[in-house]
Design a protein around this motif. Structure first.
Motif, PDB file in Angstrom:
ATOM      1  N   UNK A  28      23.077 -25.830 -12.300  1.00  5.69           N
ATOM      2  CA  UNK A  28      21.880 -26.499 -12.809  1.00  5.69           C
ATOM      3  C   UNK A  28      21.713 -27.811 -12.050  1.00  5.69           C
ATOM      4  N   UNK A  29      20.528 -28.014 -11.457  1.00  5.66           N
ATOM      5  CA  UNK A  29      20.281 -29.191 -10.631  1.00  5.66           C
ATOM      6  C   UNK A  29      19.495 -30.279 -11.345  1.00  5.66           C
ATOM      7  N   UNK A  30      18.368 -29.913 -11.971  1.00  5.47           N
ATOM      8  CA  UNK A  30      17.501 -30.934 -12.564  1.00  5.47           C
ATOM      9  C   UNK A  30      16.450 -30.271 -13.443  1.00  5.47           C
ATOM     10  N   UNK A  31      15.846 -31.082 -14.316  1.00  6.17           N
ATOM     11  CA  UNK A  31      14.684 -30.688 -15.104  1.00  6.17           C
ATOM     12  C   UNK A  31      13.631 -31.763 -14.919  1.00  6.17           C
ATOM     13  N   UNK A  32      12.389 -31.333 -14.759  1.00  7.57           N
ATOM     14  CA  UNK A  32      11.265 -32.259 -14.677  1.00  7.57           C
ATOM     15  C   UNK A  32      10.032 -31.571 -15.243  1.00  7.57           C
ATOM     16  N   UNK A  33       8.983 -32.351 -15.394  1.00  2.00           N
ATOM     17  CA  UNK A  33       7.696 -31.822 -15.813  1.00  2.00           C
ATOM     18  C   UNK A  33       6.850 -31.635 -14.547  1.00  2.00           C
ATOM     19  N   UNK A  34       6.454 -30.402 -14.265  1.00  2.00           N
ATOM     20  CA  UNK A  34       5.659 -30.094 -13.076  1.00  2.00           C
ATOM     21  C   UNK A  34       4.340 -29.487 -13.532  1.00  2.00           C
ATOM     22  N   UNK A  35       3.245 -30.152 -13.223  1.00  2.00           N
ATOM     23  CA  UNK A  35       1.909 -29.688 -13.615  1.00  2.00           C
ATOM     24  C   UNK A  35       1.830 -29.416 -15.118  1.00  2.00           C
ATOM     25  N   UNK A  36       2.462 -30.302 -15.918  1.00  2.63           N
ATOM     26  CA  UNK A  36       2.413 -30.199 -17.374  1.00  2.63           C
ATOM     27  C   UNK A  36       3.423 -29.249 -17.983  1.00  2.63           C
ATOM     28  N   UNK A  37       4.206 -28.546 -17.169  1.00  2.00           N
ATOM     29  CA  UNK A  37       5.177 -27.566 -17.642  1.00  2.00           C
ATOM     30  C   UNK A  37       6.596 -28.067 -17.369  1.00  2.00           C
ATOM     31  N   UNK A  38       7.472 -28.017 -18.383  1.00  2.00           N
ATOM     32  CA  UNK A  38       8.876 -28.349 -18.153  1.00  2.00           C
ATOM     33  C   UNK A  38       9.531 -27.225 -17.359  1.00  2.00           C
ATOM     34  N   UNK A  39      10.250 -27.594 -16.308  1.00  2.00           N
ATOM     35  CA  UNK A  39      10.948 -26.610 -15.485  1.00  2.00           C
ATOM     36  C   UNK A  39      12.354 -27.105 -15.180  1.00  2.00           C
ATOM     37  N   UNK A  40      13.254 -26.152 -14.921  1.00  2.00           N
ATOM     38  CA  UNK A  40      14.611 -26.472 -14.515  1.00  2.00           C
ATOM     39  C   UNK A  40      14.847 -25.773 -13.174  1.00  2.00           C
ATOM     40  N   UNK A  41      15.534 -26.471 -12.276  1.00  2.69           N
ATOM     41  CA  UNK A  41      15.892 -25.904 -10.982  1.00  2.69           C
ATOM     42  C   UNK A  41      17.384 -25.622 -10.968  1.00  2.69           C
ATOM     43  N   UNK A  42      17.750 -24.471 -10.399  1.00  2.79           N
ATOM     44  CA  UNK A  42      19.158 -24.102 -10.286  1.00  2.79           C
ATOM     45  C   UNK A  42      19.426 -23.573  -8.881  1.00  2.79           C
ATOM     46  N   UNK A  43      20.604 -23.917  -8.362  1.00  2.00           N
ATOM     47  CA  UNK A  43      21.081 -23.327  -7.110  1.00  2.00           C
ATOM     48  C   UNK A  43      21.790 -22.033  -7.479  1.00  2.00           C
ATOM     49  N   UNK A  44      21.332 -20.915  -6.930  1.00  2.00           N
ATOM     50  CA  UNK A  44      21.870 -19.614  -7.307  1.00  2.00           C
ATOM     51  C   UNK A  44      22.234 -18.798  -6.064  1.00  2.00           C
ATOM     52  N   UNK A  45      23.156 -17.891  -6.272  1.00  2.00           N
ATOM     53  CA  UNK A  45      23.467 -16.876  -5.272  1.00  2.00           C
ATOM     54  C   UNK A  45      22.838 -15.594  -5.787  1.00  2.00           C
ATOM     55  N   UNK A  46      21.681 -15.174  -5.218  1.00  4.98           N
ATOM     56  CA  UNK A  46      20.970 -14.017  -5.758  1.00  4.98           C
ATOM     57  C   UNK A  46      21.732 -12.699  -5.629  1.00  4.98           C
ATOM     58  N   UNK A  47      22.842 -12.689  -4.898  1.00  6.40           N
ATOM     59  CA  UNK A  47      23.641 -11.461  -4.801  1.00  6.40           C
ATOM     60  C   UNK A  47      24.607 -11.315  -5.978  1.00  6.40           C
ATOM     61  N   UNK A  48      24.759 -12.369  -6.761  1.00  8.94           N
ATOM     62  CA  UNK A  48      25.653 -12.322  -7.927  1.00  8.94           C
ATOM     63  C   UNK A  48      24.968 -11.578  -9.072  1.00  8.94           C
ATOM     64  N   UNK A  49      25.746 -11.012  -9.992  1.00  8.31           N
ATOM     65  CA  UNK A  49      25.156 -10.313 -11.144  1.00  8.31           C
ATOM     66  C   UNK A  49      24.307 -11.264 -11.994  1.00  8.31           C
ATOM     67  N   UNK A  50      23.362 -10.689 -12.705  1.00  5.77           N
ATOM     68  CA  UNK A  50      22.528 -11.498 -13.589  1.00  5.77           C
ATOM     69  C   UNK A  50      23.277 -11.797 -14.881  1.00  5.77           C
ATOM     70  N   UNK A  51      22.920 -12.926 -15.468  1.00 10.95           N
ATOM     71  CA  UNK A  51      23.532 -13.383 -16.709  1.00 10.95           C
ATOM     72  C   UNK A  51      22.516 -14.283 -17.404  1.00 10.95           C
ATOM     73  N   UNK A  52      22.656 -14.436 -18.701  1.00  7.51           N
ATOM     74  CA  UNK A  52      21.826 -15.398 -19.423  1.00  7.51           C
ATOM     75  C   UNK A  52      22.558 -16.723 -19.521  1.00  7.51           C
ATOM     76  N   UNK A  53      21.769 -17.791 -19.506  1.00  7.37           N
ATOM     77  CA  UNK A  53      22.310 -19.138 -19.681  1.00  7.37           C
ATOM     78  C   UNK A  53      21.528 -19.766 -20.834  1.00  7.37           C
ATOM     79  N   UNK A  54      22.246 -20.444 -21.724  1.00  8.29           N
ATOM     80  CA  UNK A  54      21.597 -21.043 -22.888  1.00  8.29           C
ATOM     81  C   UNK A  54      21.291 -22.514 -22.629  1.00  8.29           C
TER      82      UNK A  54
END
Length: 88
Positions: free
Chosen positions: A24-50
């Motif tokens: 998890x890198x950061x959270x900001x408000x972009x164009x009125x929407x809260x968003x979070x940015x994460x550095x990911x390895x897309x080859x890794x299996x999917x998982x949920x994060x809370x």
């Protein structure tokens, strides 16, 4: 590794689908929407994060682990907490 962006809802607890080991890198408000940015390895299996979004002056819910960032959305101020990956 790639940086992915995920939209957040204003909810005490929410799950976001991402990849195992995402950083998890950061959270900001972009164009009125809260968003979070994460550095990911897309080859890794999917998982949920809370995540938890907590407004200033509100109680921090049980199970919240790591503070990530604070963002303003108009006159509102939100604080993002990372509850980690969910394997069940």
């Amino acid at each position: 590794m790639k940086i992915f962006k995920y939209e957040l809802r204003i909810e005490e607890h929410q799950k976001i689908g991402t990849h195992v080991g995402a950083q998890v890198l950061d959270m900001q408000c972009q164009a009125g929407q809260l968003v979070v940015w994460m550095a990911v390895d897309p080859t890794m299996p999917t998982v949920y994060r809370e995540f938890s979004i907590v407004g200033t002056g509100h109680d921090i819910p049980d199970g919240v682990q790591t503070y990530v960032a604070t963002a303003q959305q108009g006159s509102l101020v939100w604080h993002l907490f990372d509850g980690g990956e969910i394997y069940s």
